[in-house]
Design a protein around this motif. Structure first.
Motif, short mmCIF file in Angstrom:
data_model
loop_
_atom_site.label_atom_id
_atom_site.label_comp_id
_atom_site.label_asym_id
_atom_site.label_seq_id
_atom_site.Cartn_x
_atom_site.Cartn_y
_atom_site.Cartn_z
N ALA A 1 0.83 -1.20 0.00
CA ALA A 1 0.00 0.00 0.00
C ALA A 1 0.88 1.27 0.00
O ALA A 1 0.86 2.07 0.91
CB ALA A 1 -1.00 0.01 1.14
N THR A 2 1.66 1.38 -1.07
CA THR A 2 2.59 2.49 -1.27
C THR A 2 1.97 3.83 -0.89
O THR A 2 2.57 4.61 -0.16
CB THR A 2 3.03 2.53 -2.75
OG1 THR A 2 3.75 1.34 -3.05
CG2 THR A 2 3.89 3.75 -3.05
N ASP A 3 0.78 4.09 -1.41
CA ASP A 3 0.15 5.39 -1.27
C ASP A 3 -0.59 5.58 0.06
O ASP A 3 -1.11 6.67 0.32
CB ASP A 3 -0.79 5.67 -2.43
CG ASP A 3 -1.64 4.48 -2.83
OD1 ASP A 3 -1.32 3.33 -2.46
OD2 ASP A 3 -2.64 4.68 -3.55
N PHE A 4 -0.58 4.58 0.91
CA PHE A 4 -1.21 4.71 2.21
C PHE A 4 -0.21 4.36 3.32
O PHE A 4 0.41 5.22 3.90
CB PHE A 4 -2.48 3.85 2.30
CG PHE A 4 -3.57 4.33 1.40
CD1 PHE A 4 -4.35 5.41 1.75
CD2 PHE A 4 -3.80 3.73 0.17
CE1 PHE A 4 -5.34 5.89 0.91
CE2 PHE A 4 -4.79 4.19 -0.68
CZ PHE A 4 -5.56 5.28 -0.32
N THR A 42 1.49 -1.60 -4.54
CA THR A 42 0.11 -1.16 -4.33
C THR A 42 -0.75 -1.75 -5.44
O THR A 42 -0.23 -2.43 -6.33
CB THR A 42 0.01 0.38 -4.29
OG1 THR A 42 -1.25 0.75 -3.77
CG2 THR A 42 0.22 1.02 -5.64
N ALA A 43 -2.03 -1.48 -5.40
CA ALA A 43 -2.94 -1.96 -6.44
C ALA A 43 -3.25 -0.82 -7.41
O ALA A 43 -3.01 0.35 -7.11
CB ALA A 43 -4.25 -2.44 -5.80
N ASP A 44 -3.75 -1.17 -8.58
CA ASP A 44 -4.21 -0.16 -9.52
C ASP A 44 -5.29 0.67 -8.85
O ASP A 44 -6.10 0.16 -8.05
CB ASP A 44 -4.79 -0.79 -10.78
CG ASP A 44 -3.74 -1.43 -11.67
OD1 ASP A 44 -2.55 -1.07 -11.56
OD2 ASP A 44 -4.13 -2.28 -12.50
N ARG A 45 -5.29 1.94 -9.12
CA ARG A 45 -6.32 2.85 -8.63
C ARG A 45 -7.25 3.20 -9.79
O ARG A 45 -6.88 3.03 -10.96
CB ARG A 45 -5.68 4.10 -8.03
CG ARG A 45 -4.71 3.81 -6.87
CD ARG A 45 -5.41 3.09 -5.74
NE ARG A 45 -4.47 2.79 -4.63
CZ ARG A 45 -4.59 1.76 -3.86
NH1 ARG A 45 -5.56 0.88 -4.04
NH2 ARG A 45 -3.73 1.55 -2.88
N PRO A 46 -8.45 3.71 -9.52
CA PRO A 46 -9.40 3.96 -10.61
C PRO A 46 -8.85 4.82 -11.75
O PRO A 46 -9.18 4.60 -12.90
CB PRO A 46 -10.56 4.67 -9.90
CG PRO A 46 -10.49 4.19 -8.49
CD PRO A 46 -9.02 4.01 -8.21
N ILE A 104 -5.33 5.63 -12.14
CA ILE A 104 -3.89 5.52 -12.35
C ILE A 104 -3.43 4.09 -12.03
O ILE A 104 -3.83 3.53 -11.01
CB ILE A 104 -3.12 6.56 -11.50
CG1 ILE A 104 -1.64 6.56 -11.81
CG2 ILE A 104 -3.38 6.38 -10.04
CD1 ILE A 104 -0.89 7.73 -11.19
N ALA A 150 -0.98 1.00 -10.84
CA ALA A 150 -0.08 0.84 -9.69
C ALA A 150 1.34 1.25 -10.04
O ALA A 150 2.03 1.89 -9.24
CB ALA A 150 -0.12 -0.61 -9.21
N VAL A 179 1.70 4.91 -9.68
CA VAL A 179 1.61 5.30 -8.27
C VAL A 179 2.98 5.10 -7.61
O VAL A 179 3.49 5.98 -6.92
CB VAL A 179 0.53 4.49 -7.51
CG1 VAL A 179 0.57 4.78 -6.02
CG2 VAL A 179 -0.86 4.77 -8.08
#
Length: 78
Positions: free
Chosen positions: A10-13, A38-42, A44, A46, A49
């Motif tokens: 969870a790079t972004d968290f 991390t996972a793909d975001r709606p 962007i 992963a 990110v």
């Protein structure tokens, strides 16, 4: 000296929060550039990110500690 090597999920968290928290505590931080995910975001993927956060962390200014972003191979001297 307080030193921290950061990897994780969870790079972004979680990873980002850990790094910013450690900066406020004057740790010397090494982020393993290819050691967090991390996972793909709606809007962007992963991969982007991860690239963005590696750039962001490499540009941060710390008060007493430092922060660097390096690949696993660079850290291990491979």
């Amino acid at each position: 000296m307080k030193e921290l090597i950061v990897t994780g999920c969870a790079t972004d968290f979680c990873v980002d929060a850990t790094i910013k928290s450690a900066l406020t505590r004057d740790y010397s931080i090494t982020v393993v550039a290819d050691g967090h995910t991390t996972a793909d975001r709606p809007m962007i993927p992963a991969r982007q990110v991860i690239q963005y956060f590696n750039w962001l962390w490499s540009e941060m200014t710390s008060t007493e500690g430092g922060i660097k972003v390096e690949t696993c191979d660079a850290i291990l001297g491979a």
